[in-house]
Design an enzyme around this catalytic site. Structure first.
Site, mmCIF file in Angstrom:
data_model
loop_
_atom_site.group_PDB
_atom_site.id
_atom_site.type_symbol
_atom_site.label_atom_id
_atom_site.label_comp_id
_atom_site.label_asym_id
_atom_site.label_seq_id
_atom_site.Cartn_x
_atom_site.Cartn_y
_atom_site.Cartn_z
ATOM 1 N N MET A 16 0.851 -1.188 0.000
ATOM 2 C CA MET A 16 0.000 0.000 0.000
ATOM 3 C C MET A 16 0.884 1.234 0.000
ATOM 4 O O MET A 16 1.665 1.448 0.930
ATOM 5 C CB MET A 16 -0.936 -0.006 1.213
ATOM 6 C CG MET A 16 -2.009 -1.088 1.149
ATOM 7 S SD MET A 16 -3.027 -1.205 2.649
ATOM 8 C CE MET A 16 -1.927 -2.153 3.726
ATOM 9 N N GLN A 68 7.692 -5.192 -3.964
ATOM 10 C CA GLN A 68 6.854 -4.985 -5.143
ATOM 11 C C GLN A 68 7.456 -3.880 -6.008
ATOM 12 O O GLN A 68 7.817 -2.810 -5.499
ATOM 13 C CB GLN A 68 5.419 -4.613 -4.798
ATOM 14 C CG GLN A 68 4.562 -4.606 -6.076
ATOM 15 C CD GLN A 68 3.124 -4.207 -5.867
ATOM 16 O OE1 GLN A 68 2.842 -3.055 -5.574
ATOM 17 N NE2 GLN A 68 2.212 -5.155 -6.028
ATOM 18 N N CYS A 98 -2.353 -1.682 -10.116
ATOM 19 C CA CYS A 98 -2.625 -0.318 -9.664
ATOM 20 C C CYS A 98 -3.238 0.502 -10.796
ATOM 21 O O CYS A 98 -2.690 0.558 -11.898
ATOM 22 C CB CYS A 98 -1.339 0.343 -9.181
ATOM 23 S SG CYS A 98 -1.588 2.032 -8.586
ATOM 24 N N LYS A 137 1.083 -9.449 -9.253
ATOM 25 C CA LYS A 137 -0.196 -9.083 -8.639
ATOM 26 C C LYS A 137 -1.026 -8.363 -9.697
ATOM 27 O O LYS A 137 -0.575 -7.372 -10.286
ATOM 28 C CB LYS A 137 0.005 -8.178 -7.426
ATOM 29 C CG LYS A 137 -1.283 -7.897 -6.651
ATOM 30 C CD LYS A 137 -0.999 -7.133 -5.373
ATOM 31 C CE LYS A 137 -2.258 -7.026 -4.514
ATOM 32 N NZ LYS A 137 -3.315 -6.196 -5.136
ATOM 33 N N ASN A 209 -7.301 -11.415 -3.224
ATOM 34 C CA ASN A 209 -7.238 -10.097 -2.605
ATOM 35 C C ASN A 209 -8.509 -9.338 -2.984
ATOM 36 O O ASN A 209 -9.110 -9.591 -4.011
ATOM 37 C CB ASN A 209 -5.976 -9.379 -3.119
ATOM 38 C CG ASN A 209 -5.888 -7.913 -2.736
ATOM 39 O OD1 ASN A 209 -5.571 -7.069 -3.564
ATOM 40 N ND2 ASN A 209 -6.138 -7.605 -1.495
#
Length: 331
Positions: A16, A68, A98, A137, A209
């Protein structure tokens, strides 16, 4: 791969931006010995052309930890992976989820869901540059993509490239018209689609997630998936993680109580202050520790206001703890 890394993926805390820095991860590691912790996303260009030490250093207590990265240039990502290898990370993860405008303008993040061949090239390049497991991800899709065909095509490309695991956010990302915050809540969750993908690609390790708020929900997902990833629920209510080791990993050893956590973080803060870190940079990650307890509001006030004062030191943490303990005794 470090022994137990695959097992640690059963529970992870999501990367995050502006939140999961090293101070945050030190706190979270006090609450779970086993869960996998993620860095904030770091642009591959910042690693290769900037101050790699500043972007990549972490405390050894944070293991197991995944870095990440964001980017879309295979050569640059490979060099970033090579540099990161020297810092001792357990895993390197490529962000393909994202949806922010800033990320899109750099041609990385969720917009890469439309270019599975490029992402596969990036994964292959990173794998060739490091012994760390390379993971991805992603979302279940973007914009008007058919989440059946397009997600299968994307995931198949990752498998062909040799990805070690996939973390799948069970929502689409809308690249235009929704803010990053809205993209976390407005596109509907589709957990069954992620379950189907995992069943089709088994034995590839796959984590789910998105919208997971409780450990009850996490355990339900684990009946279908190899792991769960929590983000804001874990950040805002960190004591939720105090039950993770027992419930998710079968480790019944006691974890520190609030008093022990505050004492350990005060000691940690003392060392960080000597390196020029300001107390509020640590305290801001601790605001939710007293949630649900008498005195929680005063705890948050002390931790958020007093920690910002000039010359604030670790005694602020102990004063916040005392406010909670005094209220508990009065009840």
């Amino acid at each position: 791969m470090r022994p137990g890394l695959a097992a640690s993926r059963r529970f992870s805390v999501a990367p995050m931006m502006d939140w999961t820095d090293s101070h945050c991860r030190v706190l979270h590691r006090l609450l779970t010995r086993h869960g996998l912790l993620f860095t904030e996303m770091v642009n591959s260009g910042a690693i290769v052309h900037g101050d790699a030490e500043r972007h990549l250093r972490f405390d050894a207590v944070e293991h197991p930890i995944a870095l990440q990265v964001g980017g879309s240039n295979p050569a640059e990502l490979a060099e970033a992976a090579r540099i990161a290898s020297g810092f001792g990370y357990d895993e390197i993860n490529l962000n393909v989820g994202c949806p922010s405008d800033r990320v899109q303008s750099g041609k990385f993040g969720a917009c890469l869901m439309a270019e599975p061949e490029l992402v596969a090239e990036c994964v292959r390049a990173m794998r060739g540059a490091t012994d760390m497991p390379v993971t991805v991800k992603c979302r279940i899709g973007i914009d008007d993509q058919d989440i059946e065909e397009s997600l299968d095509r994307f995931a198949d490309a990752m498998v062909e490239a040799g990805v070690a695991a996939l973390y799948v956010h069970a929502r689409k990302a809308w690249l235009q018209g929704l803010s990053p915050k809205e993209n976390r809540t407005i596109p509907p969750l589709d957990y069954p689609r992620v379950y189907r993908l995992r069943q089709r690609l088994s034995p590839l390790s796959m984590m789910i997630n998105g919208g997971i708020e409780t450990l009850d929900q996490a355990e339900a997902h684990l009946a279908q998936m190899d792991g769960v990833m929590l983000g804001r629920a874990a950040y805002h209510n960190p004591m939720l993680m105090a039950e993770v080791d027992a419930r998710i990993f079968g480790d019944d050893r006691p974890v520190p109580d609030l008093a022990a956590i505050m004492a350990t973080m005060a000691e940690y803060a003392e060392g960080q202050l000597g390196r020029g870190v300001r107390l509020n940079g640590i305290a801001r990650h601790m605001l939710g520790l007293a949630n649900g307890r008498p005195g929680a509001r005063i705890f948050r006030q002390i931790m958020s206001v007093d920690a910002c004062r000039p010359q604030a030191g670790p005694e602020v943490f102990m004063r916040a703890l005392a406010a909670v303990e005094d209220r508990a005794e009065a009840v």
